[in-house]
Scaffold this active site. Structure first.
Site, PDB file in Angstrom:
ATOM      1  N   HIS A  48       1.067  -0.564   0.311  1.00  0.00           N
ATOM      2  CA  HIS A  48      -0.128   0.304  -0.068  1.00  0.00           C
ATOM      3  C   HIS A  48       0.728   1.654   0.194  1.00  0.00           C
ATOM      4  CE1 HIS A  48      -3.818  -3.159   1.798  1.00  0.00           C
ATOM      5  NE2 HIS A  48      -3.413  -2.649   1.269  1.00  0.00           N
ATOM      6  N   ASP A  51       2.850   2.112   3.445  1.00  0.00           N
ATOM      7  CA  ASP A  51       3.435   1.078   3.446  1.00  0.00           C
ATOM      8  C   ASP A  51       4.966   1.541   3.425  1.00  0.00           C
ATOM      9  OD1 ASP A  51       1.387  -0.567   4.613  1.00  0.00           O
ATOM     10  OD2 ASP A  51       1.555  -1.468   2.810  1.00  0.00           O
TER      11      ASP A  51
END
Ligand code: XUL
Ligand code: MN
Length: 343
Positions: A48, A51
């Site tokens: 993501h 992340d």
């Protein structure tokens, strides 16, 4: 041994919180997860956007790129690639009513900004795939959004992404429900239809997740096949799911081994991966799992994929042909079950 290359996301080793209870395992730093992914046997990591770049909403464009460069170095140090980046469009207060289909133009602008930044991050990580899990692009109250306008808004948003970067490829990860009730893009067929409404259909494809297909009441193997037949299956999230309930993201094959066998069979027989596609896992450790063995679901999923590849290699096509000629599908069905069950 496997013919596939495998990928996994950092969210697959999570803290175990669910809708009714808080975290039960401590957080593991990203760099530690990446090291462990390599050790387990993965080839690539899925991310993501946040992340890679935590708190990205508060960072300048240059700072976002710098953070992404640092993550790329960690990947390089462990000999891993990045498979894709996916904007996390479901956590922020500005995506409560959806991102690209929110009724508020400011929310739609924010969603597009996150997609553009995700493309920048992908660029820094050396990958050309942007995954859109359209988490809240649907409704809780049916009449709250215009469904035709909403589909067109998703198409327009994807067009902007295609214009923003001429090399980016957009993969729609379909899911029929959860967290919203009715998704505007619930199945692979919908994703493919939507791709042809964009300005560059060659750069818009799909990611099939087994559990999401089951939630739609469909067989994941046939969703995979439909994507392959249309040359649009550019990634998969293999996992398992016990019926039409909440999204379970269970270890691949643990609930329906024959369905898992057929997913691997379709992938193997169609030489999935020949254009660099990864077999991604989207499995989550059970809430009950203790932190000292919290990667077990990843080891087990890889082991089951490889065991099923071996079963596929033993599949007797001449026996299948004989059964087809004799229209003896009882015999074929028993053959498949014996093949899967034999030691
Ligand atoms: C949600 C889901 C996501 C996506 C990535 O059900 O599968 O984890 O795979 O955004
Ligand atoms: Mn997924």
């Amino acid at each position: 041994m496997s013919k596939f290359k495998f990928s996994v996301g950092p969210w697959n080793v999570h803290e175990g919180a669910d809708a009714f209870g808080p975290s039960v395992r401590e957080s593991i730093p990203l760099s530690e997860k990446i090291k462990k992914f390599k050790e387990i046997g993965f080839d690539a990591v899925q991310f993501h956007d946040d992340d890679v770049v935590p708190d990205m909403n508060d960072l300048s464009e240059a700072a976002i790129k710098q953070k992404a460069k640092e993550a790329k170095k960690v990947l390089d140090d462990h000999g891993l690639k990045a498979e894709f980046v996916a904007p996390r469009l479901w956590m922020d207060p500005r995506t409560i009513d959806g991102g690209f289909t929110s009724n508020d133009p400011k929310d739609r602008e924010f969603a597009l900004w996150r997609a553009f930044k995700s493309i920048d991050i992908a660029h820094e990580l050396g990958c050309d795939k942007l995954v859109l899990w359209l988490a809240r692009e649907g409704t809780l109250c049916y009449e709250s959004k215009d469904p035709v306008l909403s589909v067109n808004r998703i198409v327009e948003a994807i067009n902007e992404m295609l214009k923003y970067d001429k090399n980016i490829r957009v993969l729609i990860e379909t899911k029929p429900n959860e967290p919203i009730d009715r998704s505007f893009c619930p199945t692979i067929g919908h994703a493919i239809a939507l791709s042809y409404k964009t300005i560059d259909p060659n750069r818009v494809g799909a990611l099939l997740e087994s559990a999401h297909a089951i939630l739609a009441g469909l067989d994941p193997a046939n969703e995979i096949a439909f994507g392959i037949a249309n040359k649009k299956l550019w990634s998969v999230h293999l996992n398992d799911q016990n019926g039409c309930k909440y999204d379970q993201d269970k270890t691949f094959g643990v609930e329906n081994l024959r369905q898992a066998f057929n997913q691997i069979k379709i992938l193997v027989e169609n030489d999935y991966g020949r254009n660099g596609e990864y077999v991604g896992l989207d499995v989550k450790a059970m809430r009950t799992q203790k932190v000292d063995d919290c990667y077990r679901h990843l080891y087990n999923s890889l082991k089951i994929v490889k065991m099923l590849e071996d079963k596929v290699s033993q599949f007797d096509n001449s026996f299948k042909k004989k059964c087809q000629e004799e229209r003896n599908y009882e015999a074929l069905e028993m053959y498949v079950l014996e093949l899967i069950m034999k030691g």
